[in-house]
Design a protein around this motif. Structure first.
Motif: not given
Length: 415
Positions: A203, A205-206, A208-209, A275, A377
């Motif tokens: 993932s 996105d996860q 990157s966060k 994002v 988000d």
């Protein structure tokens, strides 16, 4: 990790393979006798204390093997792996549990293996039971658990054993959506507490966060290492699906020209995730899983700004289950918080008695730079407990009493 290399032996099915090939009149490949392959070949990287680093790459690229080598589960054929501190690895959720023992007994055993005292083990048991949300089943044998319950307990034990280094292999898909967010929030809290995190995940996105840096592996070799936004961008560009060549079709028979249709009315898109990885990263929320109706709600939230924002605004939107914005809370409305900001920012928010109607409140985070949205988000969910009224978004404290003979009514708000 210095010049790490690890070879693997293929399953011992060579005889069956050769018999099958012989039946087809074919010979085995020239390298069939080797029986080995390089799972990881000559990779080297360093993770500093308190960093969150992601290992990314396609299936079979060596991510899990690297994690196992750092955890001490496999020994490298060459090179060195140096780890300082107490390591807790989740290479497989629930691994190490004894199916014959209860969940509570397994938790205590895991704590004992990590060198914790009886009092510390009892504290871990209490916290892990509450986090896993499995209630009285903590006293049932783990062999009777569903895969989801086993995964919940495995993650709960790992994050409550006070590790210095946490190794995670594809664990952010645990349980339902609310529990996944709960796991993600706990990882963000551990990261802020100085725990070193090495994460394997598909993932992006996860990744990157949560992470500061990323290491991209391919075919057991290191392709790129650096800031997570740069590595993820390069990885996505390298794996962008290629367009298929245009298909050659026979020309269709000519049709009578149709009258031009009036242009359709353009529909405005609904708010979706935003994002800007080059401007914002590691946006986090520290929130309780649930509160009672009328109880105070306390939230912690923050982010890392990649550069200086001259006009910074961080707001939280609280959405009901029907998508209605029940409240919007903004730093720009608070004296002393509006204006320029940069680097790591963190805030605390308290609502004394908001009186929201029972049900889930979805917390959306929104970051603006002037009039430009840089991040939007979902950050988490807070469950408001209690009996819901027939209608409404809030349940105000109000008193209704009879009016005078003329029919006038008085309503006063109670303190």
């Amino acid at each position: 990790m210095k010049r790490h290399a690890r070879s693997g032996r293929l399953p011992t099915r060579r005889l069956l393979r050769e018999l099958g090939l012989a039946a087809l009149g074919r010979a085995a490949p020239a390298d069939a006798d080797a029986g080995e392959f390089a799972a990881v070949d000559g990779i080297s990287f360093r993770v500093e204390r308190g960093e969150a680093v992601a290992l990314i790459g396609r299936n079979g690229c060596g991510k899990t093997t690297t994690l196992k080598a750092i955890a001490g589960l496999v020994r490298p054929d060459a090179g060195e792996v140096e780890v300082r501190g107490r390591v807790q690895a989740l290479v497989a959720l629930g691994a190490g549990f004894n199916d014959e023992l209860s969940g509570a007994e397994n938790v205590v055993n895991n704590a004992a293996v990590m060198g914790l005292s009886a009092a510390e083990a009892a504290r871990v048991l209490r916290k892990a039971t509450g986090f896993a949300e499995i209630g009285r089943f903590i006293e049932a044998p783990v062999g009777t658990y569903s895969s989801g319950m086993r995964a919940r307990l495995g993650f709960a034990v790992a994050v409550n054993l006070s590790p210095d280094v946490l190794l995670l292999d594809e664990i952010l898909g645990v349980g339902d959506l609310a529990f996944q967010q709960k796991c993600f929030t706990r990882l963000q809290r551990l990261r802020r507490a100085g725990v070193t995190i090495l994460l394997v995940s598909h993932s992006l996105d996860q990744v990157s966060k949560l992470c500061d840096r990323a290491v991209w592996l391919d075919g057991g070799k290191l392709v790129q290492e650096g800031p997570v936004s740069e590595v993820v961008r390069a990885y996505r560009a390298a794996h962008k699906p290629r367009k298929a060549p245009p298909e050659v079709l026979e020309p269709a028979p000519a049709k009578r020209p149709e009258k031009p249709k009036p242009p359709a009315k353009e529909r405005k898109p609904l708010h979706g995730p935003v994002v800007a990885a080059d401007a914002v990263r590691n946006v986090w929320l520290d929130a309780p899983a649930g509160v009672g109706a009328g109880e105070p709600i306390r939230l912690g939230f923050g982010a890392v700004l990649e550069r200086r924002f001259e006009a910074f605004n961080f707001s939280l939107e609280l959405h009901t289950r029907f998508g209605v914005v029940a409240a919007e809370l903004s730093t720009a409305a608070t004296p002393g918080l509006a204006g320029a900001a940069g680097g790591e920012v963190a805030f605390e928010l308290e609502m004394p008695a908001p009186e929201f109607v029972p049900g889930p409140l979805v917390v959306m985070g929104v970051i603006h730079e002037g009039g430009t949205c840089r991040f939007r988000d979902r950050l988490g969910v807070v469950e408001v407990r209690g009996e819901p009224p027939p209608r409404g978004v809030v349940r105000p404290r109000a008193t209704i009493r009879r009016g005078d003979a003329a029919g006038t009514q008085n309503a006063e708000r109670t303190p």
